[in-house]
Design a protein around this motif. Structure first.
Motif, mmCIF file in Angstrom:
data_model
loop_
_atom_site.group_PDB
_atom_site.id
_atom_site.type_symbol
_atom_site.label_atom_id
_atom_site.label_comp_id
_atom_site.label_asym_id
_atom_site.label_seq_id
_atom_site.Cartn_x
_atom_site.Cartn_y
_atom_site.Cartn_z
ATOM 1 N N MET A 6 0.795 -1.259 0.068
ATOM 2 C CA MET A 6 0.159 0.228 -0.072
ATOM 3 C C MET A 6 0.945 1.252 0.020
ATOM 4 O O MET A 6 1.821 1.351 0.880
ATOM 5 N N ARG A 7 0.429 2.345 -0.818
ATOM 6 C CA ARG A 7 1.396 3.492 -1.137
ATOM 7 C C ARG A 7 0.435 4.614 -0.294
ATOM 8 O O ARG A 7 -0.710 4.781 -1.027
ATOM 9 N N ILE A 8 1.132 5.120 0.549
ATOM 10 C CA ILE A 8 0.474 6.111 1.277
ATOM 11 C C ILE A 8 1.009 7.622 1.115
ATOM 12 O O ILE A 8 2.295 7.496 1.297
ATOM 13 N N LEU A 9 0.341 8.652 0.801
ATOM 14 C CA LEU A 9 0.844 10.012 0.733
ATOM 15 C C LEU A 9 0.721 10.850 2.156
ATOM 16 O O LEU A 9 -0.700 11.062 2.416
ATOM 17 N N HIS A 10 1.601 11.089 2.834
ATOM 18 C CA HIS A 10 1.394 11.753 3.945
ATOM 19 C C HIS A 10 1.632 13.347 4.105
ATOM 20 O O HIS A 10 2.705 13.622 3.633
ATOM 21 N N THR A 11 0.602 14.126 4.212
ATOM 22 C CA THR A 11 0.619 15.371 4.319
ATOM 23 C C THR A 11 -0.145 15.921 5.328
ATOM 24 O O THR A 11 -0.747 15.452 5.996
ATOM 25 N N SER A 12 0.192 17.362 5.635
ATOM 26 C CA SER A 12 -0.478 17.909 6.667
ATOM 27 C C SER A 12 -0.629 19.420 6.861
ATOM 28 O O SER A 12 0.333 19.993 5.879
ATOM 29 N N ASP A 13 -1.164 20.063 7.792
ATOM 30 C CA ASP A 13 -0.981 21.526 7.879
ATOM 31 C C ASP A 13 -1.078 22.423 6.625
ATOM 32 O O ASP A 13 -0.317 23.152 6.408
ATOM 33 N N TRP A 14 -2.098 22.123 5.986
ATOM 34 C CA TRP A 14 -2.518 23.033 4.725
ATOM 35 C C TRP A 14 -2.693 24.301 5.029
ATOM 36 O O TRP A 14 -2.291 25.186 4.446
ATOM 37 N N HIS A 15 -3.325 24.618 6.234
ATOM 38 C CA HIS A 15 -3.921 26.137 6.461
ATOM 39 C C HIS A 15 -4.420 26.906 5.583
ATOM 40 O O HIS A 15 -4.209 28.123 5.156
ATOM 41 N N ALA A 25 12.687 22.473 4.086
ATOM 42 C CA ALA A 25 12.138 21.558 2.791
ATOM 43 C C ALA A 25 10.425 21.587 3.001
ATOM 44 O O ALA A 25 10.261 21.684 4.091
ATOM 45 N N LYS A 26 9.753 21.750 1.959
ATOM 46 C CA LYS A 26 8.182 21.571 1.755
ATOM 47 C C LYS A 26 7.866 20.575 0.901
ATOM 48 O O LYS A 26 8.475 20.383 -0.284
ATOM 49 N N GLY A 27 7.072 19.688 1.526
ATOM 50 C CA GLY A 27 6.581 18.767 0.620
ATOM 51 C C GLY A 27 5.621 17.525 1.333
ATOM 52 O O GLY A 27 5.052 18.038 2.234
ATOM 53 N N SER A 28 5.995 16.291 1.207
ATOM 54 C CA SER A 28 5.127 15.208 1.867
ATOM 55 C C SER A 28 5.965 13.858 1.835
ATOM 56 O O SER A 28 6.955 13.802 1.039
ATOM 57 N N TRP A 29 5.617 13.115 2.345
ATOM 58 C CA TRP A 29 6.224 11.837 2.645
ATOM 59 C C TRP A 29 5.633 10.522 1.574
ATOM 60 O O TRP A 29 4.110 10.469 1.974
ATOM 61 N N LEU A 30 6.335 9.971 0.662
ATOM 62 C CA LEU A 30 5.487 8.675 0.098
ATOM 63 C C LEU A 30 5.909 7.681 0.920
ATOM 64 O O LEU A 30 7.063 7.248 1.033
ATOM 65 N N VAL A 31 4.876 6.874 1.550
ATOM 66 C CA VAL A 31 5.239 5.602 2.440
ATOM 67 C C VAL A 31 4.675 4.418 1.927
ATOM 68 O O VAL A 31 3.604 4.483 1.301
#
Length: 397
Positions: free
Chosen positions: A1-10, A243-249
């Motif tokens: 399973m491939r998960i994209l972790h993001t947060s704090d869009w504000h 750095a700004k972005g997200s984690w591909l888990v």
């Protein structure tokens, strides 16, 4: 399973009065591109979808667009609320959104009840823990102590009780919005301390295959399976070097297989420059910052006139101008003697702050401003008219 972790869009936040909604929309475009290109199965958003509890209508429209586009993509979405969100407003319609594959969890009563998704290796239990206010949960959860660590410890007890009742092959993902020990905050995060107790121990999340953290705006790796994605955009100059972005888990059959950083687009870089005004305007090495949002600190012995105007001729996106206080001027100016005029006090203040006396033109302008504020030629007339004529001595009052 491939998960994209993001947060704090504000969503809806501004940057020193510069609107960011267009840049936030570009991040949503980027997110959808990553979902397609990397064949993402699940997008997790660990809180602070909005910047305020009562978001602007344009921010709500962007969130609606983002979730609708994600629902139409190949990915499913799991969202938890953060300390900036209104749990009730963000969670409105959550039961209807479940049917579209967008799972929004904002209520503390849902803690311990996961969203269960599956891949070829079996089930993955996504426990989306909303931001937990220890004061609100002190009695309902019988916490015994009012702290974030205590509240999340109880939340994770409920999570583990659920996982213990599931097959041993079930993998686990937790979303949590908190300040976890070992990470470094930025200037743009809202303080969530309760009685000075805000940090949560990393051990609270032991045994979870992957914990997707939110709240801090910089990316952090506290352990292989314990990470902050940070915010997708910089929200203070303290984040200039982040750095700004997200984690591909990626989860395999036995748990976490890998976590890869995915850079987000940078709409405009941030730069912090320091020096005298003359040096900043002439230094050829600073040409790289001419299109950046700039925070300038001027070190001139005396504050130059029209400094912001001059800086913006070279750096048109200068947003913040600061002057360090010379050592000789630290502290408050001397208390004025009784009878000192307002004009003299204002002139003393100018000299204290700037390190030089006001010019004749500035002095005249200050006098004019003070007189305009302190004297209302109509005030006496209005007061007299309201009081009516003065009664004659001995007459009826």
């Amino acid at each position: 399973m491939r998960i994209l972790h993001t947060s704090d869009w504000h969503l809806g936040r501004s940057f020193h009065r510069e609107g960011l909604l267009g840049h936030q929309g570009a991040f949503v475009d980027h997110l959808l591109e990553v979902v397609a290109a990397e064949r993402v199965d699940v997008v997790v958003v660990s809180g602070d979808v909005y910047d305020r509890a009562l978001p602007h209508v344009d921010a709500v429209a962007l969130a609606d667009e983002a979730f609708a586009r994600l629902a139409a993509s190949r990915a499913r979405v799991v969202v938890s609320s953060g300390n900036h969100d209104s749990a009730r407003r963000l969670g409105f319609g959550s039961r209807l959104m479940d049917a579209a594959g967008v799972f929004v969890r904002t209520d503390a009563s849902s803690v311990g009840t996961p969203v269960v998704l599956a891949d070829e290796h079996g089930d993955v239990a996504f426990h989306a823990i909303p931001y937990l206010d220890p004061s609100a949960l002190l009695e309902p959860w019988a916490l015994g102590r009012r702290s974030h660590d205590t509240a999340l410890t109880e939340a994770m007890r409920r999570v583990r009780a659920d996982l213990d009742a599931r097959p041993a092959t079930t993998r686990s993902v937790v979303l949590a919005h908190a300040f976890v020990a070992g990470a470094t905050p930025s200037e743009s995060e809202r303080d969530i301390s309760v009685g000075g107790v805000s940090r949560v121990a990393t051990s609270v999340f032991d045994g979870i295959d992957y914990t997707a953290l939110g709240h801090l705006h910089g990316p952090h790796v506290l352990a292989d399976g314990l990470r902050y994605s940070g915010s997708p955009l910089a929200y203070s100059f303290s984040e200039a070097d982040q750095a700004k972005g997200s984690w591909l888990v990626e989860l395999g059959a036995s748990g976490l297989r890998s976590a890869t950083w995915i850079d987000a687009p940078v709409p405009r870089r941030l730069a912090r420059i320091t020096g005298t005004l003359t040096d900043l305007l002439a230094d050829p090495t600073l040409a790289v910052h001419e299109d950046a949002w700039v925070q300038a600190v001027l070190t001139d012995d005396r504050r130059p006139a029209r400094a912001m105007e001059q800086l913006r001729r070279r750096f048109p996106h200068t947003l913040v101008l600061q002057f360090p206080t010379p050592a000789a001027q630290v502290g408050a100016p001397a208390r004025p003697a009784d009878g000192t005029s307002d004009h003299a006090i204002a002139l003393d203040f100018v000299q204290h702050v700037r390190g030089s006396r006001a010019t004749d033109a500035e002095s005249a302008l200050l006098r004019e401003a003070i007189e305009a504020c302190c004297h209302d030629p109509d005030q006496d007339v209005l007061v007299g008219a309201a009081a009516g004529p003065t009664p004659a001595p001995g007459g009826a009052g």
